[in-house]
Design a protein around this motif. Structure first.
Motif, PDB file in Angstrom:
ATOM      1  N   HIS A 226      32.798  10.639  21.041  1.00 10.46           N
ATOM      2  CA  HIS A 226      32.379   9.837  22.195  1.00 10.46           C
ATOM      3  C   HIS A 226      31.073  10.459  22.712  1.00 10.46           C
ATOM      4  CE1 HIS A 226      36.342   8.274  21.714  1.00 10.46           C
ATOM      5  NE2 HIS A 226      36.934   9.358  22.177  1.00 10.46           N
ATOM      6  N   TYR A 227      29.993  10.166  22.012  1.00 11.85           N
ATOM      7  CA  TYR A 227      28.763  10.931  22.175  1.00 11.85           C
ATOM      8  C   TYR A 227      28.091  10.761  23.540  1.00 11.85           C
ATOM      9  CZ  TYR A 227      29.325  11.606  17.165  1.00 11.85           C
ATOM     10  OH  TYR A 227      29.827  11.927  15.931  1.00 11.85           O
ATOM     11  N   ASP A 228      28.088   9.530  24.061  1.00  9.89           N
ATOM     12  CA  ASP A 228      27.436   9.319  25.358  1.00  9.89           C
ATOM     13  C   ASP A 228      28.124  10.119  26.459  1.00  9.89           C
ATOM     14  OD1 ASP A 228      25.594   7.666  24.218  1.00  9.89           O
ATOM     15  OD2 ASP A 228      26.643   5.807  24.730  1.00  9.89           O
ATOM     16  N   MET A 229      29.446  10.083  26.449  1.00 14.64           N
ATOM     17  CA  MET A 229      30.197  10.821  27.467  1.00 14.64           C
ATOM     18  C   MET A 229      30.086  12.333  27.243  1.00 14.64           C
ATOM     19  SD  MET A 229      33.523   8.427  28.131  1.00 14.64           S
ATOM     20  CE  MET A 229      33.757   7.979  26.438  1.00 14.64           C
ATOM     21  N   ALA A 230      30.027  12.733  25.977  1.00 11.47           N
ATOM     22  CA  ALA A 230      29.843  14.162  25.674  1.00 11.47           C
ATOM     23  C   ALA A 230      28.504  14.646  26.218  1.00 11.47           C
ATOM     24  CB  ALA A 230      29.909  14.390  24.166  1.00 11.47           C
ATOM     25  N   LEU A 231      27.458  13.860  26.005  1.00 10.31           N
ATOM     26  CA  LEU A 231      26.130  14.233  26.494  1.00 10.31           C
ATOM     27  C   LEU A 231      26.121  14.345  28.016  1.00 10.31           C
ATOM     28  CD1 LEU A 231      23.150  14.796  25.863  1.00 10.31           C
ATOM     29  CD2 LEU A 231      22.735  12.330  26.029  1.00 10.31           C
ATOM     30  N   ASP A 232      26.753  13.386  28.680  1.00  8.78           N
ATOM     31  CA  ASP A 232      26.802  13.388  30.144  1.00  8.78           C
ATOM     32  C   ASP A 232      27.475  14.655  30.668  1.00  8.78           C
ATOM     33  OD1 ASP A 232      26.689  12.081  32.838  1.00  8.78           O
ATOM     34  OD2 ASP A 232      28.859  12.155  32.623  1.00  8.78           O
ATOM     35  N   ARG A 233      28.626  15.003  30.101  1.00  9.38           N
ATOM     36  CA  ARG A 233      29.383  16.173  30.572  1.00  9.38           C
ATOM     37  C   ARG A 233      28.668  17.482  30.230  1.00  9.38           C
ATOM     38  NH1 ARG A 233      32.823  14.642  34.490  1.00  9.38           N
ATOM     39  NH2 ARG A 233      33.670  12.613  33.933  1.00  9.38           N
ATOM     40  N   LEU A 234      28.139  17.564  29.015  1.00  9.33           N
ATOM     41  CA  LEU A 234      27.484  18.809  28.605  1.00  9.33           C
ATOM     42  C   LEU A 234      26.208  19.061  29.405  1.00  9.33           C
ATOM     43  CD1 LEU A 234      27.947  18.669  24.722  1.00  9.33           C
ATOM     44  CD2 LEU A 234      29.215  20.059  26.368  1.00  9.33           C
ATOM     45  N   ALA A 253      26.620  25.974  26.795  1.00 10.48           N
ATOM     46  CA  ALA A 253      26.191  24.574  26.904  1.00 10.48           C
ATOM     47  C   ALA A 253      25.136  24.256  25.849  1.00 10.48           C
ATOM     48  CB  ALA A 253      25.648  24.302  28.301  1.00 10.48           C
ATOM     49  N   ASN A 254      24.215  25.187  25.642  1.00  9.19           N
ATOM     50  CA  ASN A 254      23.159  24.967  24.647  1.00  9.19           C
ATOM     51  C   ASN A 254      23.723  24.806  23.246  1.00  9.19           C
ATOM     52  OD1 ASN A 254      20.473  24.787  25.683  1.00  9.19           O
ATOM     53  ND2 ASN A 254      20.639  26.896  26.378  1.00  9.19           N
ATOM     54  N   TYR A 255      24.744  25.608  22.913  1.00  7.16           N
ATOM     55  CA  TYR A 255      25.304  25.483  21.571  1.00  7.16           C
ATOM     56  C   TYR A 255      26.011  24.140  21.383  1.00  7.16           C
ATOM     57  CZ  TYR A 255      27.675  26.157  17.229  1.00  7.16           C
ATOM     58  OH  TYR A 255      28.099  25.986  15.944  1.00  7.16           O
ATOM     59  N   TYR A 256      26.798  23.735  22.376  1.00  4.87           N
ATOM     60  CA  TYR A 256      27.481  22.447  22.271  1.00  4.87           C
ATOM     61  C   TYR A 256      26.477  21.301  22.189  1.00  4.87           C
ATOM     62  CZ  TYR A 256      31.768  24.908  23.624  1.00  4.87           C
ATOM     63  OH  TYR A 256      32.843  25.767  23.688  1.00  4.87           O
ATOM     64  N   LEU A 257      25.386  21.404  22.962  1.00  2.00           N
ATOM     65  CA  LEU A 257      24.341  20.374  22.893  1.00  2.00           C
ATOM     66  C   LEU A 257      23.689  20.364  21.509  1.00  2.00           C
ATOM     67  CD1 LEU A 257      22.782  20.825  26.434  1.00  2.00           C
ATOM     68  CD2 LEU A 257      23.793  18.710  25.563  1.00  2.00           C
ATOM     69  N   ALA A 258      23.526  21.550  20.916  1.00  2.00           N
ATOM     70  CA  ALA A 258      22.984  21.626  19.556  1.00  2.00           C
ATOM     71  C   ALA A 258      23.899  20.903  18.572  1.00  2.00           C
ATOM     72  CB  ALA A 258      22.799  23.085  19.144  1.00  2.00           C
ATOM     73  N   GLU A 259      25.201  21.121  18.722  1.00  2.00           N
ATOM     74  CA  GLU A 259      26.163  20.415  17.859  1.00  2.00           C
ATOM     75  C   GLU A 259      26.079  18.908  18.048  1.00  2.00           C
ATOM     76  OE1 GLU A 259      30.028  22.970  16.723  1.00  2.00           O
ATOM     77  OE2 GLU A 259      30.007  22.264  18.801  1.00  2.00           O
ATOM     78  N   LEU A 260      25.973  18.498  19.305  1.00  2.00           N
ATOM     79  CA  LEU A 260      25.897  17.065  19.612  1.00  2.00           C
ATOM     80  C   LEU A 260      24.660  16.434  18.981  1.00  2.00           C
ATOM     81  CD1 LEU A 260      26.631  14.461  21.134  1.00  2.00           C
ATOM     82  CD2 LEU A 260      25.553  15.422  23.165  1.00  2.00           C
ATOM     83  N   PHE A 261      23.501  17.052  19.192  1.00  2.00           N
ATOM     84  CA  PHE A 261      22.268  16.483  18.635  1.00  2.00           C
ATOM     85  C   PHE A 261      22.256  16.548  17.119  1.00  2.00           C
ATOM     86  CE2 PHE A 261      20.536  17.278  22.982  1.00  2.00           C
ATOM     87  CZ  PHE A 261      20.196  15.951  23.256  1.00  2.00           C
ATOM     88  N   ASP A 262      22.919  17.536  16.547  1.00  2.00           N
ATOM     89  CA  ASP A 262      23.053  17.597  15.091  1.00  2.00           C
ATOM     90  C   ASP A 262      23.848  16.396  14.581  1.00  2.00           C
ATOM     91  OD1 ASP A 262      23.217  18.554  12.405  1.00  2.00           O
ATOM     92  OD2 ASP A 262      25.177  19.412  12.850  1.00  2.00           O
ATOM     93  N   GLU A 263      24.966  16.115  15.243  1.00  2.00           N
ATOM     94  CA  GLU A 263      25.780  14.972  14.820  1.00  2.00           C
ATOM     95  C   GLU A 263      25.042  13.647  14.994  1.00  2.00           C
ATOM     96  OE1 GLU A 263      29.873  14.538  15.569  1.00  2.00           O
ATOM     97  OE2 GLU A 263      30.266  16.675  15.759  1.00  2.00           O
TER      98      GLU A 263
END
Length: 489
Positions: A226-234, A253-263
């Protein structure tokens, strides 16, 4: 050090679920040790060992005095501070992946708390034990069973009723349960638990826990795509951490955001966030987190077709994992290396690492890596034009992937198998494989769509509860002002 020489690198903060929120320690040494847990766990461990070895446990005559936290006599330690020291020590050992020692130490803390009638530290220790069983051993069944016991017993504890301590226990138990359910695939159940936990979080009014909550929920959404909601929370968690200058939470937070943008295949942003995380973690030489981040960076390079850079990062990550002696992660890295060698047409090296990965996976009983190694073996044999061998390997991998429900592997396997049949001029079986691929893909998309609907409904409920809380709070303030009780407003 190679980590400095590579431009785009990063580290992931270990995803600890135990709370590191502010806790008052009257002993400066314990306060310092607690503050060093995430950045310097070795130092935190050393400080607690020093505290416990240099002071003897006091034995007050008055049972009521076991709760007193002050220690004017520096040769003794109260039962409460002894439990506190052991808890910090156990957390440090957990962070350092010394699981058995962490469990042994926290059990000792539990026993001392029980012997001295320290009710809250007792349940706090039991909750830590449940967290270790999950975080370190990935034993969800034992952790959930322990949570059931904690929740049942804490409800009956007279001294905890209607106290903030009980709210803290409930919040932490709910968050741990939600994290476990999220990781074992119970998406909807986890969502409801996170919503329930938020109610306790509002009452706790703790900024550190608010950041932790946002990041955990963001990680949950990311895990379930659920990428949009993940981005909002992170991003919410990231900016809250920036406001409080919490470098550890910023790195997480930076690492999780890195994972998100990678996906999401936004590779420049993924590398940027990973690099920012790395600037904090490189300083503290955390081997496992270094290995995870190097693997993430390597994966990004591989997807960009920058295979030589990918290999450098994968090999550096493998060096770290070999030191940690973690067979599953080492097997996974060897598969990644084999796949890159396949891209580079180095079939000899590719086969060498496939065999190593499969052997390690079989030793550790990891069926998913065994299945993936069989499919990658089939892909290699297809590239070498060994068509009969390729079909055999791919079919074996697909049977394994189907048995464990690995949809992504099944999709990859069916696609390659269809190509192998086509090269054999077996168009009938090629078409069957293609149809199975399409059915799996359609089923996956339907599942994602259904999950998105459920998440949207849960988001609506969260918004409604938040609005209701704000309205009630506003009414209370208006009543306060109209009653002229300004001191309470």
């Amino acid at each position: 050090m190679f980590f400095r020489r590579l431009l785009c690198t990063g580290l992931v903060l270990c995803s600890l679920s135990f709370s590191l929120q502010a806790k008052v320690y009257t002993v400066p040494m314990l306060s310092e040790a607690n503050g060093l847990l995430l950045s310097q766990p070795e130092r935190a461990l050393s400080l607690t060992e020093k505290y416990l070895s240099q002071r003897r446990l006091s034995k007050p005559q008055d049972p009521a005095r076991v709760h007193i936290n002050e220690e004017s006599d520096h040769t003794i330690r109260t039962p409460l501070n002894t439990v506190n020291a052991l808890q910090i020590q156990a957390k440090a050992l957990s962070i350092l992946h010394r699981s058995e020692q962490a469990i042994s130490v926290v059990k000792k803390a539990e026993q001392i708390a029980s012997d001295n009638g320290l009710i809250y530290p007792l349940y706090e220790s039991r909750l830590l034990l449940a967290e270790f069983y999950w975080e370190n051993l990935r034993n969800s069944a034992t952790a959930l069973k322990m949570l059931d016991s904690i929740e049942e017993e804490s409800r009956k504890a007279p001294s905890l009723k209607l106290t903030k301590q009980l709210q803290v226990l409930k919040y932490r138990a709910l968050m741990l349960r939600a994290n476990i359910e999220s990781n074992i695939g119970a998406d909807e159940k986890a969502e409801k638990l996170y919503i329930k936990a938020k109610g306790y979080l509002v009452a706790l009014d703790d900024q550190d826990e608010l950041i932790n909550y946002q990041l955990k929920l963001g990680q949950h959404y990311l895990k379930h795509h659920h990428y949009d909601m993940a981005l909002d929370r992170l991003l919410s968690g990231y900016w809250l951490a920036v406001e409080t200058d919490d470098q550890g939470q910023i790195a997480q937070a930076n690492y999780y955001l890195a994972e998100l943008f990678d996906e999401r295949k936004v590779y420049d942003k993924a590398l940027d966030h990973a690099t920012q995380a790395g600037e904090f973690f490189e300083r503290y030489k955390r081997s496992q987190q270094l290995a995870k981040t190097l693997t993430l960076i390597a994966s990004i390079y591989e997807q960009q077709g920058r295979y030589n850079l990918a290999l450098v990062h994968y090999f550096n990550a493998l060096d770290q994992e070999n030191q940690l002696q973690h067979e599953v992660r080492s097997a996974r890295l060897r598969l990644n290396i084999a796949r890159v060698y396949l891209h580079l047409y180095n079939y000899t090296k590719a086969e060498q690492y496939i065999v190593q990965a499969r052997n390690l996976a079989q030793q550790s009983g990891n069926e998913k890596i065994v299945a993936e190694s069989q499919i990658l073996q089939g892909q290699l044999e297809l590239a070498e034009n060994k068509l009969d061998n390729a079909v055999t390997s791919l079919q074996a991998g697909l049977i394994s992937a189907s048995r464990i429900g690995a949809i992504k592997l099944q999709l990859m396997g069916e696609s390659i198998l269809s190509e192998a049949f086509e090269k054999q001029n077996d168009y009938y079986n090629a078409l069957l494989s293609q149809r199975r691929y399409e059915q799996l893909y359609a089923s996956k998309q339907e599942s994602i769509a259904k999950s998105n609907v459920e998440v949207f409904k849960q988001q609506q409920k969260m918004m409604e509860r938040s609005l209701k809380w704000n309205v009630n709070n506003l009414r209370a303030r208006k009543h306060c002002i109209s009653s002229k009780k300004y001191q309470w407003c």
